[in-house]
Scaffold this motif. Structure first.
Motif, short mmCIF file in Angstrom:
data_model
loop_
_atom_site.label_atom_id
_atom_site.label_comp_id
_atom_site.label_asym_id
_atom_site.label_seq_id
_atom_site.Cartn_x
_atom_site.Cartn_y
_atom_site.Cartn_z
N LYS A 9 0.84 -1.19 0.00
CA LYS A 9 0.00 0.00 0.00
C LYS A 9 0.87 1.24 0.00
O LYS A 9 2.04 1.21 0.42
N SER A 24 0.49 5.56 0.82
CA SER A 24 -0.34 6.64 1.36
C SER A 24 0.34 7.98 1.18
O SER A 24 1.55 8.12 1.44
N GLY A 67 -3.59 12.06 2.41
CA GLY A 67 -4.94 11.58 2.68
C GLY A 67 -5.40 10.46 1.79
O GLY A 67 -6.42 9.83 2.06
N PHE A 68 -4.67 10.19 0.71
CA PHE A 68 -5.02 9.09 -0.20
C PHE A 68 -4.25 7.83 0.17
O PHE A 68 -3.06 7.90 0.49
N THR A 69 -4.90 6.69 0.08
CA THR A 69 -4.24 5.39 0.29
C THR A 69 -4.71 4.43 -0.79
O THR A 69 -5.91 4.28 -1.01
N VAL A 70 -3.77 3.80 -1.48
CA VAL A 70 -4.10 2.76 -2.45
C VAL A 70 -3.42 1.47 -2.01
O VAL A 70 -2.31 1.50 -1.47
N ALA A 127 -8.85 1.80 -2.96
CA ALA A 127 -8.41 3.19 -2.89
C ALA A 127 -9.28 3.89 -1.86
O ALA A 127 -10.49 3.68 -1.81
N ALA A 128 -8.66 4.73 -1.04
CA ALA A 128 -9.40 5.43 0.01
C ALA A 128 -8.87 6.85 0.14
O ALA A 128 -7.70 7.13 -0.16
N TYR A 129 -9.77 7.73 0.61
CA TYR A 129 -9.38 9.13 0.85
C TYR A 129 -10.02 9.59 2.15
O TYR A 129 -11.22 9.39 2.38
N TYR A 154 -14.69 10.45 4.76
CA TYR A 154 -13.94 9.26 4.36
C TYR A 154 -14.69 8.57 3.23
O TYR A 154 -15.90 8.37 3.31
N ALA A 161 -14.10 5.23 0.16
CA ALA A 161 -13.23 4.12 -0.25
C ALA A 161 -13.92 3.29 -1.32
O ALA A 161 -15.16 3.22 -1.39
#
Length: 294
Positions: free
Chosen positions: A174, A176, A179-182, A201-203, A209, A211
């Motif tokens: 992953k 990050s 604020g973005f995480t893939v 993918a999440a923000y 929040y 995802a």
């Protein structure tokens, strides 16, 4: 006089034991969760909602910057019988600047790095596409975070006489930033030649929040995707998810959570699925419940 000596002895014993407890650095923790569920074609039911109690901590190894870690966690039945259930986690390992290496029953990086991104609701509509959470017989390594990047590798070896020294692998990564995480993960079963892949993918930004998750389950020839999001208004949070189960089956969940202090909350959840999802065994449901963490 005898009573005074006994009290002094107890005080001395307590003073001697206190440093040993502090050195062990053990933490008792838990989460008790109960909900009332009204599901289509079923009677009203009080159900446990993944309650657990555990102990975790670390001890000094005598090696500079390296600690030995341990954790044990067990299911608790809060709905009927109030008994301890099966084990959820049980592992030991080493952690330091090199990352963390552990052996035993652990969370899979398939979940912690990827699919857990959309597992944010408390009620009946939570984690509807997910069936890989923890695994036993695991030898795992998780790298330290390096500029927002982190990787993990798990080998599963359970001596099940299938001709393979290692029965399954799970590799995940992953990244990050801002604020973005893939995340992405591959789970391969060497014995059955079955692969599962997932990407998410999440923000996160303040109270917001969102995802997204996509999974390809090769053996079942199923491709699923899910969207989830939440927004907090002080101690109140509104959450929702939309699920595509494949084969035209889909559903959605809506939930409201209300915090009661820092370690407890209540929720109300509604879960609706279409006819194709019902043919797959999914059911409409309304659930309300409470969760207390410690």
């Amino acid at each position: 006089m005898l009573m005074k000596k006994s009290l002094i002895a107890l005080a001395v014993a307590g003073a001697l034991a206190a440093p040993m407890v502090a050195q062990a650095d053990a933490t008792l923790y838990g989460s008790l969760r109960v909900m009332v569920v009204d599901q289509e074609d079923s009677e009203l039911n009080v159900a446990d909602n993944s309650s657990r109690i555990g102990i975790k901590g670390s001890v000094d190894t005598g090696i500079d910057g390296v600690k030995a870690i341990y954790r044990g966690e067990w299911k608790v039945n809060t709905a009927d019988g109030a008994d301890f259930g099966a084990g959820r986690l049980a592992y030991v390992g080493l952690t330091g600047g090199f990352g963390t290496a552990a052996i035993g029953q652990q969370w899979t990086p398939y979940y912690t790095f990827v699919t857990g991104a959309t597992d944010i609701l408390d009620g009946k509509s939570t984690a509807p596409t997910q069936d890989v959470f923890r695994t036993g017989n695991a030898i795992a390594y998780v790298s330290p975070e390096m500029g927002g990047f982190q990787g993990a590798l798990v080998a599963i070896a359970d001596d099940n006489a299938n001709g393979e020294d290692v029965d399954a692998y799970n590799v995940a990564a992953k990244y990050s930033v801002a604020g973005f995480t893939v995340g992405a993960s591959l789970l391969t079963d060497e014995a059955s030649d079955n692969d599962m892949t997932a990407v998410s993918a999440a923000y996160a930004a303040g109270p917001l929040y969102v995802a997204a998750l996509y999974q390809d389950k090769e053996a079942a020839d199923v491709k699923q995707w899910e969207l989830a999001g939440s927004y907090a208004f002080g101690d109140t949070k509104v959450l929702a998810n939309y699920i595509d189960f494949d084969n035209d089956g889909n559903g959605f969940g809506l939930e409201v959570q209300q915090k009661l202090g820092k370690q407890s909350r209540v929720f109300a959840n509604i879960y609706e699925v279409n006819d194709d999802a019902e043919d797959m065994g999914k059911k409409d449901a309304i659930s309300v419940g409470m969760r207390v963490d410690f």
